[in-house]
Design a protein around this motif. Structure first.
Motif, PDB file in Angstrom:
ATOM      1  N   ARG A 218       3.364  25.744  -3.072  1.00 53.10           N
ATOM      2  CA  ARG A 218       2.131  26.396  -2.616  1.00 53.10           C
ATOM      3  C   ARG A 218       2.385  27.850  -2.254  1.00 53.10           C
ATOM      4  O   ARG A 218       1.579  28.735  -2.584  1.00 53.10           O
ATOM      5  CB  ARG A 218       1.553  25.637  -1.416  1.00 53.10           C
ATOM      6  CG  ARG A 218       0.686  24.448  -1.810  1.00 53.10           C
ATOM      7  CD  ARG A 218      -0.072  23.892  -0.612  1.00 53.10           C
ATOM      8  NE  ARG A 218       0.825  23.227   0.329  1.00 53.10           N
ATOM      9  CZ  ARG A 218       1.181  21.953   0.233  1.00 53.10           C
ATOM     10  NH1 ARG A 218       0.702  21.204  -0.743  1.00 53.10           N
ATOM     11  NH2 ARG A 218       1.994  21.411   1.128  1.00 53.10           N
ATOM     12  N   LYS A 219       3.500  28.104  -1.567  1.00 51.54           N
ATOM     13  CA  LYS A 219       3.819  29.494  -1.208  1.00 51.54           C
ATOM     14  C   LYS A 219       4.098  30.338  -2.452  1.00 51.54           C
ATOM     15  O   LYS A 219       3.665  31.498  -2.548  1.00 51.54           O
ATOM     16  CB  LYS A 219       5.027  29.529  -0.264  1.00 51.54           C
ATOM     17  CG  LYS A 219       4.720  29.117   1.168  1.00 51.54           C
ATOM     18  CD  LYS A 219       5.945  29.229   2.052  1.00 51.54           C
ATOM     19  CE  LYS A 219       5.610  28.934   3.510  1.00 51.54           C
ATOM     20  NZ  LYS A 219       4.763  29.980   4.106  1.00 51.54           N
TER      21      LYS A 219
ATOM     22  N   MET B 290      11.196  22.959   4.442  1.00 48.51           N
ATOM     23  CA  MET B 290       9.933  22.980   3.704  1.00 48.51           C
ATOM     24  C   MET B 290       9.979  21.902   2.624  1.00 48.51           C
ATOM     25  O   MET B 290      10.987  21.735   1.942  1.00 48.51           O
ATOM     26  CB  MET B 290       9.721  24.351   3.041  1.00 48.51           C
ATOM     27  CG  MET B 290       9.556  25.499   4.018  1.00 48.51           C
ATOM     28  SD  MET B 290       9.569  27.104   3.159  1.00 48.51           S
ATOM     29  CE  MET B 290       8.131  26.941   2.116  1.00 48.51           C
ATOM     30  N   SER B 291       8.868  21.187   2.463  1.00 44.32           N
ATOM     31  CA  SER B 291       8.776  20.241   1.357  1.00 44.32           C
ATOM     32  C   SER B 291       8.605  21.005   0.054  1.00 44.32           C
ATOM     33  O   SER B 291       8.217  22.180   0.060  1.00 44.32           O
ATOM     34  CB  SER B 291       7.583  19.309   1.558  1.00 44.32           C
ATOM     35  OG  SER B 291       6.366  20.030   1.433  1.00 44.32           O
ATOM     36  N   TYR B 292       8.897  20.337  -1.066  1.00 44.01           N
ATOM     37  CA  TYR B 292       8.700  20.991  -2.352  1.00 44.01           C
ATOM     38  C   TYR B 292       7.235  21.392  -2.530  1.00 44.01           C
ATOM     39  O   TYR B 292       6.939  22.430  -3.126  1.00 44.01           O
ATOM     40  CB  TYR B 292       9.141  20.063  -3.490  1.00 44.01           C
ATOM     41  CG  TYR B 292      10.627  20.167  -3.811  1.00 44.01           C
ATOM     42  CD1 TYR B 292      11.509  20.781  -2.926  1.00 44.01           C
ATOM     43  CD2 TYR B 292      11.141  19.654  -4.991  1.00 44.01           C
ATOM     44  CE1 TYR B 292      12.855  20.886  -3.205  1.00 44.01           C
ATOM     45  CE2 TYR B 292      12.506  19.754  -5.293  1.00 44.01           C
ATOM     46  CZ  TYR B 292      13.355  20.363  -4.387  1.00 44.01           C
ATOM     47  OH  TYR B 292      14.686  20.476  -4.678  1.00 44.01           O
ATOM     48  N   GLY B 293       6.332  20.585  -2.008  1.00 43.11           N
ATOM     49  CA  GLY B 293       4.912  20.931  -2.090  1.00 43.11           C
ATOM     50  C   GLY B 293       4.607  22.233  -1.381  1.00 43.11           C
ATOM     51  O   GLY B 293       3.870  23.081  -1.895  1.00 43.11           O
ATOM     52  N   ASP B 294       5.181  22.405  -0.168  1.00 46.51           N
ATOM     53  CA  ASP B 294       4.982  23.657   0.585  1.00 46.51           C
ATOM     54  C   ASP B 294       5.590  24.844  -0.159  1.00 46.51           C
ATOM     55  O   ASP B 294       5.012  25.941  -0.189  1.00 46.51           O
ATOM     56  CB  ASP B 294       5.610  23.545   1.975  1.00 46.51           C
ATOM     57  CG  ASP B 294       4.849  22.590   2.870  1.00 46.51           C
ATOM     58  OD1 ASP B 294       3.648  22.381   2.625  1.00 46.51           O
ATOM     59  OD2 ASP B 294       5.470  22.046   3.812  1.00 46.51           O
ATOM     60  N   ILE B 295       6.782  24.626  -0.743  1.00 44.37           N
ATOM     61  CA  ILE B 295       7.437  25.706  -1.485  1.00 44.37           C
ATOM     62  C   ILE B 295       6.578  26.139  -2.663  1.00 44.37           C
ATOM     63  O   ILE B 295       6.339  27.328  -2.879  1.00 44.37           O
ATOM     64  CB  ILE B 295       8.833  25.256  -1.971  1.00 44.37           C
ATOM     65  CG1 ILE B 295       9.765  25.037  -0.778  1.00 44.37           C
ATOM     66  CG2 ILE B 295       9.421  26.293  -2.926  1.00 44.37           C
ATOM     67  CD1 ILE B 295      11.087  24.394  -1.139  1.00 44.37           C
TER      68      ILE B 295
ATOM     69  N   LYS C  27       0.738  30.951  -4.257  1.00 39.81           N
ATOM     70  CA  LYS C  27      -0.164  31.825  -3.522  1.00 39.81           C
ATOM     71  C   LYS C  27       0.134  33.292  -3.808  1.00 39.81           C
ATOM     72  O   LYS C  27      -0.768  34.121  -3.952  1.00 39.81           O
ATOM     73  CB  LYS C  27      -0.054  31.546  -2.024  1.00 39.81           C
ATOM     74  CG  LYS C  27      -1.031  32.359  -1.184  1.00 39.81           C
ATOM     75  CD  LYS C  27      -0.910  32.019   0.291  1.00 39.81           C
ATOM     76  CE  LYS C  27      -1.882  32.840   1.130  1.00 39.81           C
ATOM     77  NZ  LYS C  27      -1.766  32.534   2.581  1.00 39.81           N
TER      78      LYS C  27
END
Length: 556
Positions: free
Chosen positions: A250-251, A243-248, A254
């Motif tokens: 966002r999760k 996972m990219s830091y951006g995805d992390i 959320k």
């Protein structure tokens, strides 16, 4: 239900329900001990700083707590979920990478919040009309550099099913806070730096507490790392897409943002009180008396009123993951049963401490703080903790079924009610108008939560047993209150403060014990109800409630 795993030498086993409950109990007891220590801390501080100083201290502390919630609430829960999922799948490197990303966020959030506190402190002092607030806020501000990191570390340990570090760090934090706060306040007074600097020194205790907590977490972090190396828990045992830091982020956001908004409710209400109280009261009673009233509200009442909430909320929320999982699988029978159980436990376990503190409010006040000033404020604020318990538990259940939007709307409505009613009632009945506004705020939020919950869940809290509970509550309080009147007049064998300690134990114990006994006598709690309580409570209540010869089974 999504299984919870614990690792044994690379093999994963399901974590038993008893272990999950034990973990909840560990955290609940640690939080309870920390809260009691926090209340005990106020005893020497009030002696050193008086009510005016405690008004300043409480002002700084409540603003700090509100920003701390913004910086930390929700992130540990979200991190715990992500880490536990990756660890259960053997994806250790990915779990650690998520952890590092969360630490980066924590450091950034802590730095931003610290700068905000330092820069905006003078403006807040002007608004609150409490002198020296800016100095105290700035003394406490550096703690925000560390507490977001501490919160992330606690979330990581929770995801790894290690509860002891979290509990111990809370206790160490409070112990260091007490020692440094009291020691610095005393030292600064002795060397002649004055009252304002003494209050700031007391506030700096929070920084010392944060240092102690992070040291505990670092010790356990190194210990866990060594355990992972010995057991071979490194690398990724199963294929995983990084996972990219951006995805992390966002999760994490959320899950955490709705929790932050809901968690802000109580700190925001406390911050509102410390912000508006002096301005609302000074016209009628003068500035000095208004600051004194705020010192009692923040320095005495808020610390004691927070005690009954901890165990009830922690015990009830242990069922929320079950609710979330069952709702996702559309298993509404389990959702209904567990929602009912959460609400039932919170009410039943929250009331006895509320009754004990309310009935013994005067001797507790005198023993802890040296006089009976504000006894009515303590009793009234503690009594409305019942509504806060229902509000928070119903909110937790709404989270479990994914109903976050109405929950946030309810918080907004409650805050508006709090502000409007405070401005309407404070000119009429003073500080009690502000407390009544808090009560109405919690009642409105709790009722709105329950109305929305009813649309999705067929829950039952007590059913036809409300009458029995009302009778039990009134009788237990009346007995405790009557005993307090007698004890205050006739039971004074050890001098002023120590005698009131005896009175507090006697009165609180009678109110608490009578409540437990009457629950069984009035059949508010039956053998079937006892069977659905958590283990420690089940053992206590089983002594009062006899199971019928033909066992009727377990209802919940």
């Amino acid at each position: 239900m999504n299984p919870s795993f614990i690792n044994f030498g690379g093999r994963y086993k399901l974590l038993s329900k008893d272990s999950l409950v034990k973990g909840t109990i560990i955290l609940a007891l640690a939080a309870l001990i920390a809260r009691v220590l926090g209340a005990v801390q106020r005893i020497p501080l009030i002696y050193l700083l008086d009510n005016n100083g405690m008004a300043t201290y409480s002002n700084a502390f409540n603003i700090y707590m509100m920003l701390l919630v913004v910086a930390t609430a929700g992130i540990p829960s979200a991190l715990s979920k992500l880490v536990s999922e990756r660890t259960a799948l053997g994806q250790y490197d990915e779990a650690n990478r998520i952890y590092k990303a969360a630490v980066l966020f924590a450091l950034t959030a802590g730095a931003v919040m610290t700068v905000l506190l330092i820069v905006l402190a003078p403006a807040y002092e002007t608004i609150s009309k409490v002198p020296a607030t800016a100095l105290s806020i700035r003394a406490l501000a550096p703690a925000l550099l560390l507490f977001p990191v501490i919160a992330i570390m606690r979330g990581y340990f929770q995801g790894r099913q290690r509860m002891a570090p979290n509990g111990l760090s809370q206790i160490v934090e409070q112990l260091l806070r007490i020692v440094v706060a009291v020691g610095l306040a005393y030292l600064l007074l002795q060397i002649g730096w004055g009252h304002d600097w003494a209050v700031a020194g007391a506030s700096f205790g929070g920084v010392a507490g944060s240092v102690g907590a992070v040291l505990v977490m670092l010790y356990y972090g190194m210990k866990l790392k060594r355990e992972d190396r010995r057991s071979g828990e490194t690398g990724n045992r199963t294929p995983v897409a990084r996972m990219s830091y951006g995805d992390i982020f966002r999760k994490l956001f959320k899950v955490s943002v709705p929790i932050v908004l809901f968690s802000l409710a109580v700190p925001l209400i406390n911050a509102i009180d410390t912000t508006i109280t002096v301005g609302l009261l000074e016209t009628d009673i003068g500035h000095a008396a208004a600051v004194d009233a705020l010192g009692i509200l923040g320095g005495r009442a808020q610390s004691l009123a927070g005690i009954p909430i901890i165990l009830a909320i922690a015990l009830s929320q242990s069922t929320v993951p079950v609710i979330s999982s069952a709702f996702a699988k559309k298993d509404m029978a389990t959702v209904n049963a567990q929602a009912s159980k959460a609400l039932y436990i919170s009410v039943i376990t929250g009331l006895p401490l509320v009754l004990a503190i309310c009935a013994a409010a005067r001797p507790i006040n005198i023993f802890m703080f040296g006089d009976d000033s504000g006894t009515g404020i303590i009793a009234m604020l503690t009594a409305i903790a019942v509504f806060q318990i229902v509000m928070q538990t119903s909110g937790a259940v709404l989270m479990g079924i994914g109903q976050m939007r109405p929950l946030i709307v309810h918080v907004g409505i409650g805050i508006v009610v709090k502000l409007v009613v405070s401005f309407l009632l404070a000119p009429v009945i003073g500080i009690y108008g502000i407390i009544a506004a808090t009560a109405l705020c919690f009642i409105v939020m709790a009722q709105l939560n329950l109305v929305v919950l009813r649309k999705h869940v067929d829950y039952t809290i007590l059913g036809k047993k409300w009458t029995g509970l009302a009778f039990t509550t009134l009788l237990a309080y009346a007995a405790g209150f009557g005993l307090e009147l007698l004890a205050h007049r006739y039971v004074q064998p050890f001098g002023y403060r120590m005698s009131h300690m005896v009175d507090a134990i006697l009165v609180g114990g009678v109110a608490f014990g009578l409540y437990i006994g009457l629950l069984a006598l009035t059949k508010v709690v039956t053998a079937e109800d006892v069977a659905r309580l958590p283990g420690p409570l089940r053992k206590v209540m089983s002594r009062f409630v006899r199971r019928p010869a033909a066992s009727s089974g377990n209802r919940g």
